[in-house]
Design a protein around this motif. Sequence first.
Motif, PDB file in Angstrom:
ATOM      1  N   ILE A 253       0.548   0.160  -8.509  1.00 42.20           N
ATOM      2  CA  ILE A 253       0.842  -0.235  -7.126  1.00 42.20           C
ATOM      3  C   ILE A 253       1.826  -1.398  -7.112  1.00 42.20           C
ATOM      4  O   ILE A 253       2.772  -1.437  -6.314  1.00 42.20           O
ATOM      5  CB  ILE A 253      -0.468  -0.612  -6.387  1.00 42.20           C
ATOM      6  N   ASN A 254       1.612  -2.362  -7.993  1.00 33.74           N
ATOM      7  CA  ASN A 254       2.491  -3.525  -8.071  1.00 33.74           C
ATOM      8  C   ASN A 254       3.925  -3.133  -8.431  1.00 33.74           C
ATOM      9  O   ASN A 254       4.898  -3.712  -7.927  1.00 33.74           O
ATOM     10  CB  ASN A 254       1.940  -4.508  -9.104  1.00 33.74           C
ATOM     11  N   ASP A 255       4.046  -2.101  -9.272  1.00 39.52           N
ATOM     12  CA  ASP A 255       5.365  -1.670  -9.759  1.00 39.52           C
ATOM     13  C   ASP A 255       6.091  -0.778  -8.756  1.00 39.52           C
ATOM     14  O   ASP A 255       7.317  -0.857  -8.608  1.00 39.52           O
ATOM     15  CB  ASP A 255       5.187  -0.934 -11.088  1.00 39.52           C
ATOM     16  N   LYS A 256       5.356   0.077  -8.040  1.00 37.57           N
ATOM     17  CA  LYS A 256       5.989   1.125  -7.246  1.00 37.57           C
ATOM     18  C   LYS A 256       5.981   0.881  -5.732  1.00 37.57           C
ATOM     19  O   LYS A 256       6.795   1.466  -5.018  1.00 37.57           O
ATOM     20  CB  LYS A 256       5.289   2.472  -7.521  1.00 37.57           C
ATOM     21  N   CYS A 257       5.074   0.086  -5.236  1.00 35.69           N
ATOM     22  CA  CYS A 257       4.897  -0.024  -3.783  1.00 35.69           C
ATOM     23  C   CYS A 257       5.441  -1.358  -3.247  1.00 35.69           C
ATOM     24  O   CYS A 257       5.428  -2.363  -3.962  1.00 35.69           O
ATOM     25  CB  CYS A 257       3.415   0.089  -3.423  1.00 35.69           C
ATOM     26  N   PRO A 258       5.889  -1.366  -1.995  1.00 38.62           N
ATOM     27  CA  PRO A 258       6.331  -2.627  -1.386  1.00 38.62           C
ATOM     28  C   PRO A 258       5.208  -3.666  -1.396  1.00 38.62           C
ATOM     29  O   PRO A 258       4.058  -3.347  -1.086  1.00 38.62           O
ATOM     30  CB  PRO A 258       6.680  -2.218   0.055  1.00 38.62           C
ATOM     31  N   HIS A 259       5.527  -4.877  -1.756  1.00 38.03           N
ATOM     32  CA  HIS A 259       4.481  -5.882  -1.944  1.00 38.03           C
ATOM     33  C   HIS A 259       3.767  -6.252  -0.647  1.00 38.03           C
ATOM     34  O   HIS A 259       2.588  -6.646  -0.687  1.00 38.03           O
ATOM     35  CB  HIS A 259       5.068  -7.119  -2.625  1.00 38.03           C
ATOM     36  N   ASP A 260       4.436  -6.117   0.481  1.00 42.19           N
ATOM     37  CA  ASP A 260       3.754  -6.474   1.720  1.00 42.19           C
ATOM     38  C   ASP A 260       2.731  -5.413   2.152  1.00 42.19           C
ATOM     39  O   ASP A 260       1.926  -5.642   3.050  1.00 42.19           O
ATOM     40  CB  ASP A 260       4.754  -6.741   2.851  1.00 42.19           C
ATOM     41  N   GLN A 261       2.761  -4.240   1.487  1.00 36.44           N
ATOM     42  CA  GLN A 261       1.801  -3.171   1.771  1.00 36.44           C
ATOM     43  C   GLN A 261       0.735  -3.054   0.664  1.00 36.44           C
ATOM     44  O   GLN A 261      -0.194  -2.272   0.768  1.00 36.44           O
ATOM     45  CB  GLN A 261       2.529  -1.812   1.873  1.00 36.44           C
ATOM     46  N   MET A 262       0.912  -3.848  -0.388  1.00 39.86           N
ATOM     47  CA  MET A 262       0.148  -3.648  -1.617  1.00 39.86           C
ATOM     48  C   MET A 262      -1.368  -3.824  -1.425  1.00 39.86           C
ATOM     49  O   MET A 262      -2.169  -3.056  -1.954  1.00 39.86           O
ATOM     50  CB  MET A 262       0.647  -4.632  -2.676  1.00 39.86           C
ATOM     51  N   THR A 263      -1.759  -4.821  -0.655  1.00 37.88           N
ATOM     52  CA  THR A 263      -3.186  -5.114  -0.516  1.00 37.88           C
ATOM     53  C   THR A 263      -3.938  -3.942   0.106  1.00 37.88           C
ATOM     54  O   THR A 263      -5.009  -3.543  -0.369  1.00 37.88           O
ATOM     55  CB  THR A 263      -3.390  -6.388   0.328  1.00 37.88           C
ATOM     56  N   VAL A 264      -3.384  -3.382   1.175  1.00 39.19           N
ATOM     57  CA  VAL A 264      -4.069  -2.273   1.847  1.00 39.19           C
ATOM     58  C   VAL A 264      -4.066  -1.029   0.955  1.00 39.19           C
ATOM     59  O   VAL A 264      -5.071  -0.303   0.888  1.00 39.19           O
ATOM     60  CB  VAL A 264      -3.410  -1.973   3.206  1.00 39.19           C
ATOM     61  N   ILE A 265      -2.970  -0.770   0.253  1.00 37.29           N
ATOM     62  CA  ILE A 265      -2.927   0.392  -0.652  1.00 37.29           C
ATOM     63  C   ILE A 265      -3.967   0.236  -1.763  1.00 37.29           C
ATOM     64  O   ILE A 265      -4.652   1.201  -2.135  1.00 37.29           O
ATOM     65  CB  ILE A 265      -1.505   0.567  -1.224  1.00 37.29           C
ATOM     66  N   MET A 266      -4.101  -0.972  -2.274  1.00 37.08           N
ATOM     67  CA  MET A 266      -5.108  -1.233  -3.293  1.00 37.08           C
ATOM     68  C   MET A 266      -6.515  -1.001  -2.734  1.00 37.08           C
ATOM     69  O   MET A 266      -7.373  -0.389  -3.385  1.00 37.08           O
ATOM     70  CB  MET A 266      -4.973  -2.674  -3.789  1.00 37.08           C
ATOM     71  N   ARG A 267      -6.750  -1.460  -1.519  1.00 32.75           N
ATOM     72  CA  ARG A 267      -8.067  -1.256  -0.897  1.00 32.75           C
ATOM     73  C   ARG A 267      -8.353   0.238  -0.686  1.00 32.75           C
ATOM     74  O   ARG A 267      -9.481   0.691  -0.848  1.00 32.75           O
ATOM     75  CB  ARG A 267      -8.131  -1.988   0.450  1.00 32.75           C
ATOM     76  N   ARG A 268      -7.335   0.995  -0.330  1.00 31.17           N
ATOM     77  CA  ARG A 268      -7.515   2.438  -0.151  1.00 31.17           C
ATOM     78  C   ARG A 268      -7.929   3.097  -1.478  1.00 31.17           C
ATOM     79  O   ARG A 268      -8.810   3.972  -1.502  1.00 31.17           O
ATOM     80  CB  ARG A 268      -6.224   3.068   0.372  1.00 31.17           C
ATOM     81  N   ALA A 269      -7.325   2.669  -2.570  1.00 30.17           N
ATOM     82  CA  ALA A 269      -7.692   3.219  -3.874  1.00 30.17           C
ATOM     83  C   ALA A 269      -9.142   2.869  -4.215  1.00 30.17           C
ATOM     84  O   ALA A 269      -9.894   3.706  -4.727  1.00 30.17           O
ATOM     85  CB  ALA A 269      -6.752   2.690  -4.957  1.00 30.17           C
ATOM     86  N   MET A 270      -9.547   1.650  -3.920  1.00 29.33           N
ATOM     87  CA  MET A 270     -10.935   1.235  -4.159  1.00 29.33           C
ATOM     88  C   MET A 270     -11.907   2.103  -3.358  1.00 29.33           C
ATOM     89  O   MET A 270     -12.937   2.540  -3.870  1.00 29.33           O
ATOM     90  CB  MET A 270     -11.116  -0.229  -3.762  1.00 29.33           C
ATOM     91  N   LEU A 303      -7.886  -2.249   8.657  1.00 36.76           N
ATOM     92  CA  LEU A 303      -9.147  -1.536   8.465  1.00 36.76           C
ATOM     93  C   LEU A 303      -9.008  -0.059   8.824  1.00 36.76           C
ATOM     94  O   LEU A 303      -9.615   0.804   8.178  1.00 36.76           O
ATOM     95  CB  LEU A 303     -10.253  -2.192   9.296  1.00 36.76           C
ATOM     96  N   VAL A 304      -8.228   0.239   9.847  1.00 35.60           N
ATOM     97  CA  VAL A 304      -7.970   1.645  10.195  1.00 35.60           C
ATOM     98  C   VAL A 304      -7.277   2.346   9.028  1.00 35.60           C
ATOM     99  O   VAL A 304      -7.642   3.472   8.648  1.00 35.60           O
ATOM    100  CB  VAL A 304      -7.111   1.735  11.476  1.00 35.60           C
ATOM    101  N   ALA A 305      -6.295   1.682   8.441  1.00 37.18           N
ATOM    102  CA  ALA A 305      -5.566   2.266   7.307  1.00 37.18           C
ATOM    103  C   ALA A 305      -6.476   2.422   6.092  1.00 37.18           C
ATOM    104  O   ALA A 305      -6.378   3.400   5.350  1.00 37.18           O
ATOM    105  CB  ALA A 305      -4.363   1.395   6.959  1.00 37.18           C
TER     106      ALA A 305
END
Length: 395
Positions: A253-270, A303-305
Amino acid sequence: MKNVILVRYGEIVLKGLNRPLFEDILIKNIKKSLLGLGKINVVKSQARIFVEPDDENYDYISAIERLRRVFGIVSVSHVKKMETDFETIKKCSIEMVQKILKSREYKSFKVETKRGQKSFPMKSPEVSAELGGVILDNFPNLTVDVIKPDFILYVEIRENTYIYSEKIQAFGGMPQGTNGKAVLLISGGIDSPVAGWMMAKRGVEISAVHFYSYPYTSERAKQKVIDLTKILASYCGEIDLYIVPFTEIQLEINDKCPHDQMTVIMRRAMMQIAERIANSNGVQALITGESMGQVASQTIQSLVATDDAVNMPVFRPLIGMDKNEIVDIAKKIKTFETSILPYEDCCTVFVSKHPKTKPLLSAIIECEALADLSGKIDIAVESAEKLTIKREALH
């Protein structure tokens, strides 16, 4: 006379025809909590439960501390059980007051009587008045104060009579195992253990998932989460804890995704990993420690995302609480001191300096597609380490 423990419960009495089912589950949980302390007999009688040890040298102090943590119990008392004979009741009352006055210099008291055995010839006020007189005769330095006494002598007249002087408050709630199962996403912070405790208090049987980013997070950080789970297990009994390797997913995620979206993408994976573990264990819901607006990933849009990543319900018992309220509960349940130990967790390793607080779901899904997460999520689920955390003796 015999020493026993009186257990009181609350909400269960409102369950109507289903009440015996809840009582039986509570009794089962009581027996589990007291394992290892000695042989006991557990008796249910008139909206009360009595724990009767076989051994007079039973460890009542440890037993009461364990029972305080059994959800569904409102309060407990160490009581004297005797036959319902007034001379015996008077004798025991004098002995109990003597013991009370040895430990503290009390000046006033009152007697409270409940007469559940209606065939007993004296009514409750008569018993209280008569016993009050006996105590005044034997302890002339005491006075009666019915408004704000230094101590109360409680008398319950049933098929037997029970006398005690202290009601020790427990946490109430519903017996664990009466409201399904859920998986708690547990970090090393303050919030998630409190969220798990609150759902367990409502009768939910919990297991837990922790995301571990070695070598960016240390063994001490992992042990911290195990220790937090042990504290929860002192209330819940046995908890299955899944330690999930999360480093490769975070790096991707850190390598491929925009950093301002990273936290939510990480939470989605969790959430997806936790849902997979939940489904494989017949669990119906997830629990998180999110509180509205506390951080960027806890806005309504975030939270919706996050919730879009899974198909099962997500319980957030802290959602409307502020940090001080959460900290107060953490201190009360003894998780706070462990939670504030300065060991990093995976959520603090790869942190965006300027995360989006109002992300669009469509933009999150588009950015998430830039990373190859599906295969890495499969590997993380398959590589999860399962630990069974059992209730330990309290000190």
